[in-house]
Design a protein around this motif. Structure first.
Motif, short mmCIF file in Angstrom:
data_model
loop_
_atom_site.label_atom_id
_atom_site.label_comp_id
_atom_site.label_asym_id
_atom_site.label_seq_id
_atom_site.Cartn_x
_atom_site.Cartn_y
_atom_site.Cartn_z
N ASN A 126 0.97 -1.09 -0.34
CA ASN A 126 0.04 -0.13 -0.01
C ASN A 126 0.96 1.35 0.09
OD1 ASN A 126 -0.91 0.02 3.53
ND2 ASN A 126 -0.39 1.68 2.70
N SER A 288 -1.78 3.95 -0.33
CA SER A 288 -3.19 4.12 0.05
C SER A 288 -2.96 3.45 1.40
CB SER A 288 -3.66 2.92 -1.24
OG SER A 288 -2.63 1.73 -1.06
N TRP A 551 -8.48 -0.31 -2.58
CA TRP A 551 -8.39 0.82 -2.46
C TRP A 551 -6.34 1.13 -3.05
CZ3 TRP A 551 -11.27 5.00 -1.31
CH2 TRP A 551 -9.91 6.04 -0.46
N ASP A 552 -6.49 0.17 -2.90
CA ASP A 552 -4.55 0.46 -3.35
C ASP A 552 -4.41 0.68 -4.76
OD1 ASP A 552 -3.80 -0.55 -0.70
OD2 ASP A 552 -3.36 -2.63 -1.80
N MET A 555 -6.84 4.18 -5.69
CA MET A 555 -5.05 5.53 -5.66
C MET A 555 -4.28 5.25 -6.34
SD MET A 555 -5.94 7.05 -2.61
CE MET A 555 -7.56 6.86 -3.24
#
Length: 597
Positions: A126, A288, A551-552, A555
């Motif tokens: 992340n 992220s 989410w990774d 972003m």
């Protein structure tokens, strides 16, 4: 700034907190100062003691470039822990450096070619670990390192990278020379170190305050501040209406007991969602960690009242504070009784019958296949297990921290996990988040628990001073109990997070659909759309909770769009997906490709 003799010229970002003390020593040696800044002190210290000796005396956070006119040498330096950033690289045959990646966009002919291996690392962690950046030709200078460049007679640059402070050496030295006093002696020693670290970081000619969550780390920083302040310390907390994410009531109790001038702000889901579009511009590359959202909000709140704010970051990595440490240790203790070959055979057999979508890094079948406990922790810390299968054309290069970890003579898993995070997670996630969000609103954040003297002391302490009575951070708690009653402090640990999982299914769904559109993914050419779309549909249906994975990707997608919009506004061609990635070409090219084990 130029030194008094004219030999050195410096470009500098940061703070050396003990520079007044160093000035006293330098004045005794005949130095006369023109002003009051620590920049001038740094230059005088280098002239008097030399760079290496001067660095060992500095207590602070800093990144600077020093030009030695006599030797025709450029020297780049980053602080021990990695609180302040420093980037460098070679563009069109010219060596460039800066403290923000966006600065390089203005360099003539900078293509902005994206490193696909860095995308894979981002999906794994992340964040993008040092020495990599999202760009092929640019690197992060590692914490505690000096990069020297000399001009050769032929006009070429000769580069030399070396460390002046090493977390691995600190760990090894601490374990070889453990603290020999009693528990009470250790508590008193840590109390004194913390008080001094906080006192140094309270020196400021602008309004000063602190973030306060009500947890161990932020509470101990605020308690030390209030104990050494003649007036109420200004403290700041963000509250959420979702009880599972709200720490405001705990912070309020600590603030009330200590008598701080406390400000809290309850924010709605929409307040948090409004921050998301601006995140890529603050970070310059994909990042992220969802706690970037509340960190930005509390920084924005604090900046309305103060210019400098102290933060409690660092206690978890130094004093065994993360729940995942205990989780990993328990898993390893549970499976380690089995002979490795039998355990791995069982795991592989289970994997053969398991749907691919169930194969999370901590699924039983997955953890049974690990060869050693360190590999298990990497899995616990990972998001996408095999990101190179999702990022088109990428291999997952070993990050620099893994290379450094190979130099550590540590066999105990609890020690290995803390050191891994000190080298990797702390500078590349926690401190990146704190620095970028605070600087985005014009706030300077300081982290007293990460004073290098405290880091060095923590590594001398036996493990039972960190983990005792089924709780982490035992010794920090004992220090804090001297200032705040135990009943106010003791409660289950909460993360500084937001409900990203439900937001993706709800108010962020339209935004997600746009960024994860199959045609968009295919035309951009960085991701294999099928795997991402599969996780997106499973998340929407509630079949699996893939918010960390998604989410990774989101972003990266948001950063990519924002970066290209910015380039176009500057009259620069947008970044286009290029061919296969190339290996690092600089002095960082020693990294090997490795498996998860």
């Amino acid at each position: 700034m130029r030194s008094v003799s004219g030999r050195y010229v410096i470009s500098y970002n940061g703070e050396v907190y003990n520079h007044d003390h160093l000035r006293g020593e330098l004045k005794d040696k005949g130095f006369t100062f023109r002003g009051h800044s620590d920049t001038e002190t740094i230059l005088a210290a280098v002239e008097e003691w030399g760079l290496e000796a001067a660095l060992k005396r500095f207590i602070g956070m800093f990144a600077f470039a020093l030009w030695d006119r006599a030797e025709q040498r450029l020297i780049l330096v980053r602080d021990r822990i990695g609180i302040k950033p420093l980037y460098y690289g070679s563009l069109n045959g010219v060596f460039v450096f800066g403290s923000e990646l966006k600065a390089f966009l203005k360099f003539p002919g900078f293509s902005g070619a994206i490193d696909r291996n860095a995308i894979a690392l981002h999906l794994h962690y992340n964040y993008i670990p040092a020495p990599y950046t999202i760009y092929q030709d640019l690197h992060k200078l590692r914490p505690g390192h000096v990069l020297s460049l000399d001009v050769t007679p032929s006009g070429d640059l000769s580069q030399k990278l070396q460390s002046y402070w090493s977390a691995t050496e600190v760990a090894n030295n601490g374990l070889r020379h453990p603290f020999t006093g009693s528990a009470d002696d250790a508590i008193e020693r840590l109390d004194a170190l913390l008080r001094d670290a906080v006192k140094l970081r309270m020196l400021a000619d602008v309004p000063l305050g602190a973030f306060l969550s009500g947890g161990i780390d932020s509470s101990i920083v605020v308690a030390m501040m209030q104990a050494q302040s003649a007036r109420p310390v200004k403290t700041f907390t963000i509250g959420f209406n979702e009880n599972s994410y709200n720490e405001a009531e705990h912070a309020k109790a600590v603030a009330s007991y200590l008598g701080t001038d406390h400000t809290e702000l309850y924010v709605s889901a929409q307040d948090a969602l409004d921050v998301i579009p601006s995140l890529p511009t603050h970070y310059d590359e994909p990042f992220s960690d969802p706690s970037q959202i509340p960190t930005f909000l509390v920084s924005k709140l604090a900046r309305k009242h103060v210019t400098v704010s102290l933060s409690g970051d660092g206690g978890d990595e130094l004093f065994y504070g993360y729940d995942r440490y205990l989780f990993t240790q328990r898993i390893w203790n549970t499976i380690n009784w089995m002979p490795r070959r039998a355990r791995m055979s069982l795991g592989n057999a289970l994997l053969a019958t398991m749907p691919a979508s169930w194969r999370t890094p901590t699924a039983l079948a997955e953890v049974l296949t690990v060869k050693q406990p360190e590999s298990l922790y990497r899995r616990v810390r990972s998001h996408w297990k095999n990101p190179a299968a999702v990022v088109l054309g990428a291999d997952e290069w070993m990050d620099g921290s893994s290379l450094l970890m190979q130099q550590v003579a540590i066999r105990e898993l609890h020690q290995w996990m803390m050191l891994h995070d000190l080298i990797n997670y702390l500078p590349d996630d926690i401190l990146v988040k704190l620095d970028r969000t605070s600087m985005a609103v014009g706030l300077e954040a300081r982290v007293p628990i990460l004073d290098h003297r405290i880091v060095e002391f923590a590594w001398t302490l036996p493990h039972e001073y960190k983990w005792r009575d089924s709780q982490g951070k035992w010794i920090l708690r004992q220090v804090l109990y001297k200032y705040v009653p135990k009943e106010i402090i003791d409660r289950p640990k909460m993360g500084f997070g937001v409900p990203i999982d439900s937001w993706l299914r709800g108010p962020l769904r339209e935004w997600c659909e746009d960024l994860l559109d199959e045609q968009r993914l295919r035309s951009e050419g960085y991701f294999e759309p099928k795997a991402i779309r599969e996780k997106w549909h499973e998340h929407l249906s509630g079949k699996h909770n893939w918010h960390h994975y998604l989410w990774d990707v989101l972003m990266f997608q948001s950063w990519y769009r924002s970066c290209n919009d910015h380039r176009v506004s500057m009259g620069i061609e947008p970044i286009r997906a290029s061919g296969m990635p190339k290996a690092p070409s600089s002095i960082e090219a020693t990294h090997a490709v490795v498996s998860d084990d």
